[in-house]
Scaffold this active site. Structure first.
Site, mmCIF file in Angstrom:
data_model
loop_
_atom_site.group_PDB
_atom_site.id
_atom_site.type_symbol
_atom_site.label_atom_id
_atom_site.label_comp_id
_atom_site.label_asym_id
_atom_site.label_seq_id
_atom_site.Cartn_x
_atom_site.Cartn_y
_atom_site.Cartn_z
ATOM 1 N N GLY A 169 24.594 60.103 28.407
ATOM 2 C CA GLY A 169 23.325 59.423 28.682
ATOM 3 C C GLY A 169 22.445 59.088 27.496
ATOM 4 O O GLY A 169 21.284 58.752 27.694
ATOM 5 N N SER A 195 29.904 63.150 30.986
ATOM 6 C CA SER A 195 30.327 63.884 32.190
ATOM 7 C C SER A 195 31.813 63.684 32.489
ATOM 8 O O SER A 195 32.413 64.465 33.221
ATOM 9 C CB SER A 195 29.477 63.457 33.388
ATOM 10 O OG SER A 195 29.527 62.058 33.523
ATOM 11 N N HIS A 225 37.049 54.966 28.349
ATOM 12 C CA HIS A 225 36.793 54.696 29.769
ATOM 13 C C HIS A 225 35.631 53.721 29.870
ATOM 14 O O HIS A 225 34.612 53.897 29.206
ATOM 15 C CB HIS A 225 36.457 55.995 30.489
ATOM 16 C CG HIS A 225 35.938 55.796 31.879
ATOM 17 N ND1 HIS A 225 36.622 55.054 32.832
ATOM 18 C CD2 HIS A 225 34.803 56.215 32.491
ATOM 19 C CE1 HIS A 225 35.925 55.039 33.948
ATOM 20 N NE2 HIS A 225 34.817 55.731 33.772
ATOM 21 N N HIS A 245 33.649 50.627 32.753
ATOM 22 C CA HIS A 245 33.618 49.984 34.071
ATOM 23 C C HIS A 245 33.642 48.472 33.846
ATOM 24 O O HIS A 245 32.893 47.729 34.483
ATOM 25 C CB HIS A 245 32.370 50.388 34.849
ATOM 26 C CG HIS A 245 32.360 51.829 35.249
ATOM 27 N ND1 HIS A 245 31.382 52.377 36.032
ATOM 28 C CD2 HIS A 245 33.222 52.845 34.988
ATOM 29 C CE1 HIS A 245 31.618 53.671 36.221
ATOM 30 N NE2 HIS A 245 32.733 53.982 35.583
ATOM 31 N N ASP A 273 52.659 42.291 25.633
ATOM 32 C CA ASP A 273 52.493 42.781 24.257
ATOM 33 C C ASP A 273 51.911 44.195 24.228
ATOM 34 O O ASP A 273 52.101 44.921 23.259
ATOM 35 C CB ASP A 273 51.544 41.863 23.475
ATOM 36 C CG ASP A 273 52.251 40.619 22.953
ATOM 37 O OD1 ASP A 273 53.486 40.648 22.806
ATOM 38 O OD2 ASP A 273 51.552 39.620 22.682
ATOM 39 N N HIS A 276 37.196 53.137 41.171
ATOM 40 C CA HIS A 276 36.362 53.592 40.047
ATOM 41 C C HIS A 276 36.483 52.615 38.874
ATOM 42 O O HIS A 276 35.645 51.731 38.735
ATOM 43 C CB HIS A 276 36.789 55.018 39.685
ATOM 44 C CG HIS A 276 35.993 55.636 38.582
ATOM 45 N ND1 HIS A 276 36.127 56.961 38.222
ATOM 46 C CD2 HIS A 276 35.072 55.124 37.735
ATOM 47 C CE1 HIS A 276 35.305 57.228 37.215
ATOM 48 N NE2 HIS A 276 34.660 56.128 36.898
ATOM 49 N N TYR A 298 57.139 43.278 14.802
ATOM 50 C CA TYR A 298 55.973 42.395 14.775
ATOM 51 C C TYR A 298 54.970 42.887 13.730
ATOM 52 O O TYR A 298 54.783 44.090 13.550
ATOM 53 C CB TYR A 298 55.336 42.412 16.174
ATOM 54 C CG TYR A 298 54.142 41.496 16.328
ATOM 55 C CD1 TYR A 298 54.295 40.191 16.735
ATOM 56 C CD2 TYR A 298 52.868 41.990 16.093
ATOM 57 C CE1 TYR A 298 53.194 39.362 16.897
ATOM 58 C CE2 TYR A 298 51.761 41.173 16.265
ATOM 59 C CZ TYR A 298 51.926 39.869 16.652
ATOM 60 O OH TYR A 298 50.829 39.072 16.812
HETATM 61 ZN ZN LIG Z 1 33.384 55.899 35.250
#
Ligand SMILES: [Zn+2]
Length: 233
Positions: free
Chosen positions: A46, A75, A95, A97, A120, A169, A227
């Site tokens: 936060g 969290s 992570h 959203h 790829d 989620h 590559y």
């Molecule tokens: Zn999340």
């Protein structure tokens, strides 16, 4: 400062998620691990991104015991720790959203491999987990999110498919480093958007053929990769 370089890399990866438009307010987190020390650095919970400094990154061991910093960790830390415990080759987790990848997660639909951009980075579809049970949500929710991801990868190679959509989620991505995890989060959002457009143009769009899919993945990954520039020895 403990793990100064790792903290700086983790901060930069978190800021990269913002720069790429993958994060609204504080809905995102990236972490990195020092496998030799057995310590993880993760964004604090936060704190606005514009205020983040390397010393704000929370350092803890693989059981989540905080060894440095007074701030509380993101969290989602228990999800990250479960991935580090179960996927031995990964060095970072990201992570978000991000909008299109989260839309696929909410539709509980894996992202099909329609083209070489996808191939790829991800060998085959980007999978979606099963939903968590009520018990899994009620207690140890964040750790159980990690358990559900790892259960899904029992038959999949996390090094060949470095992302998953958690049902209802959003995406979790990983890679050998925290910057590669953030990079994969940006690529995932891009291929999620492309797949959505592909199906909008043609609901029967064909999957990429297996030969071309394998060619694109294995020229960049694994023993026969060729590559890009040769790695410095
Ligand atoms: Zn999340």
């Amino acid at each position: 400062m403990l793990l100064k370089t790792l903290r700086e890399e983790v901060l930069d990866a978190n800021l990269e998620l913002v720069r790429r438009g993958l994060v609204v307010y504080t809905f995102g987190n990236a972490s990195g691990i020092d496998r030799n020390e057995g310590l993880v650095a993760i964004k604090p919970s936060g704190v606005p991104y514009e205020e983040l400094k390397p010393e704000h990154m929370v350092v803890c061991d693989l059981e989540g015991t905080i060894v440095d910093t007074k701030l509380r960790p993101s969290s989602d830390l228990p999800t990250h720790l479960e991935l580090y415990r179960q996927f031995p080759n990964i060095g970072g987790v990201a992570h978000t959203h991000s909008e299109y990848a989260t839309a696929w997660a909410q539709a509980e639909t894996p992202i099909p491999c329609f083209g070489t951009t996808h191939a790829d980075y991800f060998h085959g579809e980007v999978p979606v987990t099963s939903s968590l049970t009520s018990d899994e949500v009620a207690s140890d929710y964040e750790k159980n999110t990690g358990t559900v991801i790892c259960r899904h990868f029992a038959e999949l190679d996390p090094d060949a498919v470095p992302a998953v959509l958690v049902a209802g989620h959003g995406p979790f991505c990983w890679g050998p480093t925290v910057s590669s995890a953030a990079h994969n989060a940006a690529i995932l959002e891009s291929i999620a958007r492309m797949a959505y457009y592909t199906l909008t143009i043609s609901a029967d769009a064909p999957l990429l053929g297996a030969t071309l899919r394998d060619k694109h993945f294995f020229r960049k990954h694994g023993k026969s990769a060729y590559y890009g520039q040769e790695k410095q020895k």
